[in-house]
Design a protein around this motif. Sequence first.
Motif, PDB file in Angstrom:
ATOM      1  N   ASP A 119      28.594-105.447 -70.266  1.00 42.97           N
ATOM      2  CA  ASP A 119      27.494-105.502 -71.237  1.00 42.97           C
ATOM      3  C   ASP A 119      27.999-105.368 -72.674  1.00 42.97           C
ATOM      4  O   ASP A 119      27.350-105.834 -73.608  1.00 42.97           O
ATOM      5  CB  ASP A 119      26.495-104.376 -70.955  1.00 42.97           C
ATOM      6  N   ILE A 124      27.121 -95.666 -74.787  1.00 44.81           N
ATOM      7  CA  ILE A 124      25.964 -96.162 -74.037  1.00 44.81           C
ATOM      8  C   ILE A 124      24.685 -95.521 -74.550  1.00 44.81           C
ATOM      9  O   ILE A 124      23.621 -96.156 -74.583  1.00 44.81           O
ATOM     10  CB  ILE A 124      26.146 -95.912 -72.516  1.00 44.81           C
ATOM     11  N   LEU A 168      21.012-102.604 -76.595  1.00 42.71           N
ATOM     12  CA  LEU A 168      21.126-102.951 -75.184  1.00 42.71           C
ATOM     13  C   LEU A 168      19.793-102.635 -74.530  1.00 42.71           C
ATOM     14  O   LEU A 168      19.253-101.543 -74.703  1.00 42.71           O
ATOM     15  CB  LEU A 168      22.251-102.132 -74.534  1.00 42.71           C
ATOM     16  N   ARG A 202      17.509-101.138 -68.218  1.00 33.91           N
ATOM     17  CA  ARG A 202      17.309-101.797 -66.939  1.00 33.91           C
ATOM     18  C   ARG A 202      16.666-100.838 -65.951  1.00 33.91           C
ATOM     19  O   ARG A 202      16.893 -99.628 -66.011  1.00 33.91           O
ATOM     20  CB  ARG A 202      18.661-102.269 -66.368  1.00 33.91           C
ATOM     21  N   TYR A 207      25.014-100.030 -66.014  1.00 34.76           N
ATOM     22  CA  TYR A 207      25.609-100.839 -67.082  1.00 34.76           C
ATOM     23  C   TYR A 207      27.125-100.835 -66.901  1.00 34.76           C
ATOM     24  O   TYR A 207      27.683 -99.998 -66.177  1.00 34.76           O
ATOM     25  CB  TYR A 207      25.236-100.265 -68.452  1.00 34.76           C
TER      26      TYR A 207
END
Length: 313
Positions: free
Chosen positions: A75, A98, A107, A110, A115
């Motif tokens: 990612d 992150i 980002l 999800r 990730y």
Amino acid sequence: MKIEKAYSSIDVHVAGEAFRIIRNAPLVHYQTLEELYELFPQVYKEEQNLLLNEPRGFAGLNGCIVVPPLNREADAAVVFFNHYGTVPVHYSGLTAVITALLECGDLKPRDTSRYKIETVTGIVSITAVMKGDEVNSVTMESGFCQVIGKEESLSALTANYTLVQSDQTYAVFRKQDFPLEIQIEELADLRKWGQTVLKNLSPDVKGAILVDESRIAEGHIKSITFRDDLFIVRSPGFGPTLAVFTCLLSSGAISKQESLVNESIYESQLEVQVSERKESSYQFTMTSRGFITGMQTFILDPTDPLAAGFLLK
């Protein structure tokens, strides 16, 4: 004031260890992340000094540059660095990255919470669980860690230590061998100890760890880590925690231990669990949380006499 360059950053801390994520680093040409890693000391020297050194930064600050991934499975890609150069992988830094990517909208979250971040050592899979707009926990697995030298002798302190390879090579010392306590009140004596140790270790050793095992029966230890540049790691540190856990497991000081909490001299804590063992090597699962402490814009004034900054030691 004349503005020559401007940089934006996100500051994040993980258990007290600080990271500055640079959002608009100058673009350079590279074909692999390894090539960028090698080019970094030359092409980003100005940014490294400007954004990590005082008066804009400080001695304990770590840097991160996030770039588009070259591997289709990832990612994002990241290069870690400190005041003296690049760092192959930084587990706490991955938590910081992150956290910043998700909480700042770079980002998309999800449903799986999974990730992948590309580093120069390979792709790291991360589980980042969000509650609302915040990353509540970050979990990842380490590489395999192992003891590479047992009970080596350090003549300068008439003490033994164990060499362990985790994210870097560490020398692990037991507090019971020294008249020291891992407390803020003894910081001056601890610093002298760290300086003496590091001056007598091989240059291949990137950190010296002093560990207090007095509460090991409770699955709790306390440690302090000195980097090879003589600075103290401002958290328990995942790399040092993995090194100590590996040392204790390999020596038989603990057995069938599934998890371990490591506390720093500043009383912040990190917890790791054993996830797999292969002969004398161990892999661990690490869980932590990052906290964004600031979003800033830094400028370079060409008339500033301290443009390259300085470090207080």
